[in-house]
Design a protein around this motif. Structure first.
Motif, mmCIF file in Angstrom:
data_model
loop_
_atom_site.group_PDB
_atom_site.id
_atom_site.type_symbol
_atom_site.label_atom_id
_atom_site.label_comp_id
_atom_site.label_asym_id
_atom_site.label_seq_id
_atom_site.Cartn_x
_atom_site.Cartn_y
_atom_site.Cartn_z
ATOM 1 N N ASP A 56 0.840 -1.201 0.000
ATOM 2 C CA ASP A 56 0.000 0.000 0.000
ATOM 3 C C ASP A 56 0.873 1.248 0.000
ATOM 4 N N ALA A 57 2.038 1.154 0.624
ATOM 5 C CA ALA A 57 2.987 2.264 0.683
ATOM 6 C C ALA A 57 4.385 1.684 0.756
ATOM 7 N N GLY A 58 5.340 2.487 0.334
ATOM 8 C CA GLY A 58 6.723 2.052 0.360
ATOM 9 C C GLY A 58 7.160 1.495 -0.980
ATOM 10 N N ALA A 59 8.416 1.036 -1.021
ATOM 11 C CA ALA A 59 8.983 0.548 -2.285
ATOM 12 C C ALA A 59 9.829 -0.690 -2.043
ATOM 13 N N VAL A 60 9.836 -1.555 -3.045
ATOM 14 C CA VAL A 60 10.650 -2.775 -3.028
ATOM 15 C C VAL A 60 11.648 -2.670 -4.172
ATOM 16 N N TYR A 61 12.920 -2.927 -3.851
ATOM 17 C CA TYR A 61 13.991 -2.910 -4.846
ATOM 18 C C TYR A 61 14.627 -4.295 -4.905
ATOM 19 N N VAL A 62 14.872 -4.764 -6.103
ATOM 20 C CA VAL A 62 15.592 -6.022 -6.308
ATOM 21 C C VAL A 62 16.749 -5.722 -7.245
ATOM 22 N N GLN A 63 17.955 -5.979 -6.777
ATOM 23 C CA GLN A 63 19.176 -5.694 -7.527
ATOM 24 C C GLN A 63 19.202 -4.250 -8.016
ATOM 25 N N GLY A 64 18.789 -3.345 -7.111
ATOM 26 C CA GLY A 64 18.833 -1.921 -7.399
ATOM 27 C C GLY A 64 17.690 -1.390 -8.236
ATOM 28 N N ILE A 65 16.792 -2.256 -8.658
ATOM 29 C CA ILE A 65 15.675 -1.838 -9.516
ATOM 30 C C ILE A 65 14.399 -1.767 -8.685
ATOM 31 N N LYS A 66 13.722 -0.625 -8.751
ATOM 32 C CA LYS A 66 12.425 -0.482 -8.084
ATOM 33 C C LYS A 66 11.420 -1.313 -8.872
ATOM 34 N N ILE A 67 10.919 -2.381 -8.246
ATOM 35 C CA ILE A 67 10.128 -3.332 -9.030
ATOM 36 C C ILE A 67 8.780 -2.773 -9.482
ATOM 37 N N ALA A 68 8.276 -1.735 -8.800
ATOM 38 C CA ALA A 68 7.018 -1.132 -9.247
ATOM 39 C C ALA A 68 7.184 -0.482 -10.617
ATOM 40 N N ASP A 69 8.424 -0.108 -10.967
ATOM 41 C CA ASP A 69 8.695 0.551 -12.251
ATOM 42 C C ASP A 69 9.321 -0.392 -13.274
ATOM 43 N N ALA A 70 9.514 -1.642 -12.908
ATOM 44 C CA ALA A 70 10.246 -2.587 -13.761
ATOM 45 C C ALA A 70 9.290 -3.495 -14.523
ATOM 46 N N ASP A 71 9.831 -4.189 -15.494
ATOM 47 C CA ASP A 71 9.112 -5.264 -16.176
ATOM 48 C C ASP A 71 9.128 -6.448 -15.210
ATOM 49 N N ILE A 72 8.033 -6.642 -14.495
ATOM 50 C CA ILE A 72 8.007 -7.614 -13.400
ATOM 51 C C ILE A 72 8.245 -9.035 -13.892
ATOM 52 N N ILE A 73 7.854 -9.331 -15.105
ATOM 53 C CA ILE A 73 8.103 -10.671 -15.643
ATOM 54 C C ILE A 73 9.605 -10.927 -15.694
ATOM 55 N N GLN A 74 10.364 -9.934 -16.167
ATOM 56 C CA GLN A 74 11.821 -10.092 -16.230
ATOM 57 C C GLN A 74 12.431 -10.204 -14.833
ATOM 58 N N VAL A 75 11.917 -9.433 -13.879
ATOM 59 C CA VAL A 75 12.415 -9.502 -12.498
ATOM 60 C C VAL A 75 12.126 -10.886 -11.915
ATOM 61 N N ARG A 76 10.907 -11.369 -12.087
ATOM 62 C CA ARG A 76 10.533 -12.686 -11.534
ATOM 63 C C ARG A 76 11.368 -13.815 -12.121
ATOM 64 N N ARG A 77 11.771 -13.688 -13.358
ATOM 65 C CA ARG A 77 12.566 -14.747 -13.986
ATOM 66 C C ARG A 77 13.976 -14.818 -13.411
ATOM 67 N N LYS A 78 14.384 -13.812 -12.646
ATOM 68 C CA LYS A 78 15.703 -13.807 -11.999
ATOM 69 C C LYS A 78 15.628 -14.255 -10.541
ATOM 70 N N ILE A 79 14.409 -14.527 -10.085
ATOM 71 C CA ILE A 79 14.190 -14.912 -8.689
ATOM 72 C C ILE A 79 13.566 -16.305 -8.663
ATOM 73 N N GLY A 80 14.168 -17.213 -7.911
ATOM 74 C CA GLY A 80 13.575 -18.531 -7.726
ATOM 75 C C GLY A 80 12.569 -18.479 -6.588
ATOM 76 N N PHE A 81 11.397 -19.064 -6.784
ATOM 77 C CA PHE A 81 10.355 -19.049 -5.749
ATOM 78 C C PHE A 81 9.971 -20.494 -5.446
ATOM 79 N N VAL A 82 10.233 -20.919 -4.214
ATOM 80 C CA VAL A 82 9.875 -22.258 -3.756
ATOM 81 C C VAL A 82 8.675 -22.095 -2.830
ATOM 82 N N MET A 83 7.541 -22.636 -3.242
ATOM 83 C CA MET A 83 6.311 -22.463 -2.474
ATOM 84 C C MET A 83 6.166 -23.530 -1.401
ATOM 85 N N GLN A 84 5.211 -23.277 -0.487
ATOM 86 C CA GLN A 84 4.989 -24.184 0.639
ATOM 87 C C GLN A 84 4.664 -25.588 0.159
ATOM 88 N N SER A 85 3.738 -25.699 -0.766
ATOM 89 C CA SER A 85 3.536 -26.982 -1.424
ATOM 90 C C SER A 85 4.361 -26.887 -2.695
#
Length: 195
Positions: A56-85
């Motif tokens: 709702d407020a604030g900013a998240v940066y991944v590798q120096g890139i503010k993800i709200a302004d980034a191509d999130i698909i490209q950002v997600r492809r650089k991050i591995g996500f292991v879910m609970q199941s």
């Protein structure tokens, strides 16, 4: 590597913030663990790093890139996500599940197979499992495949949401050993657990 600045998140219908004024920096190669009971906002933090939830407020940066302004698909492809199941695709074989992102990125088949072979060894998976479907695997095997899929594209960040939550104690220990090994190899690990 990952920076959350003044993050606030309140879900509709709730009178309490899931996350309030969170500031944290997770540097390259760190192992960061969020521990707490169900409903305290641990998974929400992971989901905001991957922009599956929007603060709702604030900013998240991944590798120096503010993800709200980034191509999130490209950002997600650089991050591995292991879910609970393990969250594997039931209609795809183990090999096809592991290769999901590289196929989307257009890797050639030789490169994909070489990386799968490498990950099978890292995950201590029996190569004969590659032709099976998720329902034909144990919970521990499914979680190893999920981690392999998260590592497939070579990203240096792994988000792990209760990766041992549905496993017996021995399988859980094995999965944690794999995560510690990946950390020693330089991956930044962000782990959520109530244990």
């Amino acid at each position: 590597m990952i920076r959350l600045e003044n993050i606030n998140k309140t879900y509709p219908g709730s009178t309490h913030a899931a996350i309030g004024k969170l500031n944290i920096v997770i540097n390259e190669g760190e192992f960061c663990t969020f521990v707490g009971p169900s409903g305290c906002g641990k998974t929400t933090i992971l989901r905001m790093i991957n922009q599956l939830d929007i603060p709702d407020a604030g900013a998240v940066y991944v590798q120096g890139i503010k993800i709200a302004d980034a191509d999130i698909i490209q950002v997600r492809r650089k991050i591995g996500f292991v879910m609970q199941s393990a969250a594997l695709f039931p209609h795809r074989t183990v090999s096809q599940n592991i290769a999901t992102v590289p196929r989307l990125l257009g890797w050639n088949k030789k490169h994909i197979q070489a990386r799968i072979d490498e990950l099978v060894e890292i995950m201590s998976l029996d190569p004969s499992l590659l032709a099976r479907y998720p329902h034909q695997l144990s919970g521990g095997q499914q979680q190893r495949v999920s981690i392999a899929r998260a590592l497939m594209n070579g990203g240096s960040v792994i988000l792990a949401d209760e990766p041992t939550g549905a496993l017996d104690s021995q399988s859980g220990k094995e999965v944690m050993q794999i995560l510690r090994q990946l950390h020693r190899q330089g991956h930044a690990i962000v782990l959520v657990t109530h244990d």
